[in-house]
Design a protein around this motif. Sequence first.
Motif, short mmCIF file in Angstrom:
data_model
loop_
_atom_site.label_atom_id
_atom_site.label_comp_id
_atom_site.label_asym_id
_atom_site.label_seq_id
_atom_site.Cartn_x
_atom_site.Cartn_y
_atom_site.Cartn_z
N ALA A 20 2.85 1.45 7.00
CA ALA A 20 2.49 1.79 5.63
C ALA A 20 2.82 3.25 5.31
O ALA A 20 3.38 3.56 4.25
CB ALA A 20 1.00 1.52 5.40
N VAL A 21 2.47 4.17 6.21
CA VAL A 21 2.75 5.59 5.93
C VAL A 21 4.24 5.88 6.01
O VAL A 21 4.75 6.76 5.31
CB VAL A 21 1.96 6.51 6.89
CG1 VAL A 21 0.47 6.35 6.67
CG2 VAL A 21 2.33 6.25 8.34
N THR A 22 4.98 5.13 6.85
CA THR A 22 6.43 5.30 6.89
C THR A 22 7.05 4.88 5.57
O THR A 22 7.92 5.58 5.02
CB THR A 22 7.04 4.48 8.04
OG1 THR A 22 6.43 4.85 9.27
CG2 THR A 22 8.53 4.70 8.13
N VAL A 23 6.62 3.74 5.04
CA VAL A 23 7.11 3.28 3.73
C VAL A 23 6.75 4.28 2.64
O VAL A 23 7.56 4.60 1.76
CB VAL A 23 6.53 1.89 3.41
CG1 VAL A 23 6.86 1.48 1.98
CG2 VAL A 23 7.07 0.85 4.39
N VAL A 39 9.58 6.15 0.26
CA VAL A 39 9.60 6.01 -1.20
C VAL A 39 9.48 7.38 -1.86
O VAL A 39 10.25 7.73 -2.78
CB VAL A 39 8.48 5.07 -1.67
CG1 VAL A 39 8.40 5.05 -3.20
CG2 VAL A 39 8.72 3.66 -1.14
N MET A 40 8.52 8.20 -1.41
CA MET A 40 8.34 9.52 -2.02
C MET A 40 9.57 10.40 -1.80
O MET A 40 9.94 11.20 -2.67
CB MET A 40 7.10 10.20 -1.45
CG MET A 40 5.79 9.58 -1.88
SD MET A 40 4.36 10.62 -1.49
CE MET A 40 4.59 11.99 -2.62
N GLY A 41 10.20 10.28 -0.65
CA GLY A 41 11.36 11.11 -0.36
C GLY A 41 12.55 10.82 -1.23
O GLY A 41 13.45 11.66 -1.36
N LEU A 53 0.82 -1.21 0.00
CA LEU A 53 0.00 0.00 0.00
C LEU A 53 0.86 1.27 0.00
O LEU A 53 0.68 2.15 -0.84
CB LEU A 53 -0.92 0.00 1.23
CG LEU A 53 -2.17 -0.87 1.16
CD1 LEU A 53 -2.90 -0.84 2.50
CD2 LEU A 53 -3.09 -0.38 0.06
N GLY A 54 1.78 1.36 0.95
CA GLY A 54 2.60 2.57 1.05
C GLY A 54 3.46 2.81 -0.17
O GLY A 54 3.47 3.90 -0.74
N GLY A 55 4.19 1.77 -0.60
CA GLY A 55 5.05 1.92 -1.77
C GLY A 55 4.26 2.15 -3.04
O GLY A 55 4.63 2.98 -3.88
#
Length: 649
Positions: A248-251, A255-257, A200-202
């Motif tokens: 999930a939000v950490t991942v 990835v976005m960073g 989900l996060g990635g």
Amino acid sequence: MEHHLSLILISIVALGVFSQWVAWSLRIPAIVLFLVSGVLAGPVFGVINPTHDIGEVLSPMVGLAVAVILFEGGLSLRLHEFKEAASGVKRLVSVGAALSWLLYTLAAYYIGNLSMAVSLLFGAILIVTGPTVIIPMLRQAGLNRRTASYLKWEGIINDPIGALLAVLVFQYFVFAGADASTGSQVFVDLGWAILISFALGGGVAFALGWAFNHIWVPEYLKAPLTFAFVLVIYGLASEIFAEAGLLAVTVMGMVMGNLSIAGMAELRRFKEYITILLVSTVFIVLTADLDPNVLLHLDWHAAALVFAVLFVVRPAAVLLSTAFTDMNWRDRTLVAWIAPRGIVAAAVAGVFGPRMIEAGYGGAEQLLPLIFAIVFSTVILHGFSIGWLSRWLRLSAEPNGVLIVGASPWSTELARALTNELNVQVLLVDSSWHRLRTARLAGVRVLYGEVLSDQIQQSLELNEIACLLAATSNDAYNALVCSHFVTSLEHDRVFQLPMYAADEDNDSKIVARPLRGRPAFHDNAQYEELWRKHFQNWQFYKTRITESYTREDFRRDCPPDAIIIATLFADSTVLFNSAGGTARPEEGDTVIYYAPKKSATERRKVRAERAEAASERVAAAAVEGEGADEAAKPRELEQPPADDSQTTN
């Protein structure tokens, strides 16, 4: 009721933000003021009672705030930092986490006299070191980037892992009870939670990055849309598996960073502002909600356990897990001591503690007060000690350097004078190796490349930079450089060469004022003017303000057409002079100025006048009977650069 709730929310936000401001002014860890403010507003004076005032909404509010905080933390994790500290970080988040869980559990069982079930839950919660506390500490401590990356990566990665592990332990003992067949299911659930979180996060991070780069989303909606998706991913992952939303939000942030996304600078800035606000308010809420009666459950076993956690278990876990890595002993020592706990640890204990009491596990009533005791102890001890310990271990990056963008004959000579004559750490950056050649041969640190490129950004140690000067021939580019670095160095420390005053009459020909850096030196210190003065053999001079040679003496002797360049303060930091500003150096400071080269006759005249003035002061001091010996000491007041020759490309 609605009016009362509005006042409560306003009070919480105001307390949090004002605590940040006061902490910045006093140069103390902000987290300490959060705790003090929350305790005073809640348990002491009873002004705020979050559980009663906010009600059932409190828990989901804290959960959503922690999700946004973890996303912003993941957004700040850059792969190049991981590569620099890869070996140590891998050990800290794998072997270190497992070893910490084991040692914390054993300490809770044998020292804290808790049941094995509560001890396992206690150990899982303490794996979390908390980015909400670590990141503000790092911001104020000024650690070098390598050492800071160890603490930052450990805090951000272990935060959701520790929360997930605590959920699994809780579910095993509360829902499974003594059913041994569920033991293997714990590991299956953990695997599913990690898989769901990464998918989900990635997946959402890659999708948003693609949409942003292909202009599917307008600029003004990028930050709000990302914020909305953070909340959606957190809620969706948590519905599938409890607390998987944090991972999930950490991942998603990680990835976005590390994607090349258009407008990422604005997104980072927006998230940083939101995170500062959330960290402030959430800590006020949690400490204000603390019930003083829970501290009555603590006894000497609890005190011994807190002592063991701080001074035995954490150092042992870090030192053992990082053995035979590329971490040096200084890094290992600092990381072994610094491990503050924060929002996630307190929130998880607040949720699971009462339910473990209901399930009848021995010592469960001590879980929440123990965690809060550790939160208070680590925040205060680690918050006040990280600064002096990092300096003692020589791991701090002292912000006393100068970054000059643009190599010209004039800026090269300035960098040489600062480096060789005043021992100021200067970094000269330019995209032309040919223009950097003279500075490199003169012993100045140079960096070849585009200062706004990703590669150069990764190699810059901004913690060591006190101020920046954009000194290229392109005013618009200078403004672009300043606007890029202003969020890292503060506006009063970002300078650019001034534009021609004649252009101010036509706004269409100049860069807007909010987008520029502070104009440096003097209104007539434009690039072409400085170039002309350089070839007219102007020189850089330094004069130290002392008790016997005051600021007024300097103003009297300084040539009327001289340009004040900078002040080197007594603490070895440098700040450029701004156009239109008046330098006010104090005793012990050194003034650097740019003036026409003085002839031998002029230099002899100045020395004679100063000797005469010094003699008069000695005589006056002798008459008054004090200070004569000190005033009679010879002082070197002016020292032009040793080599007056100029080298051009």
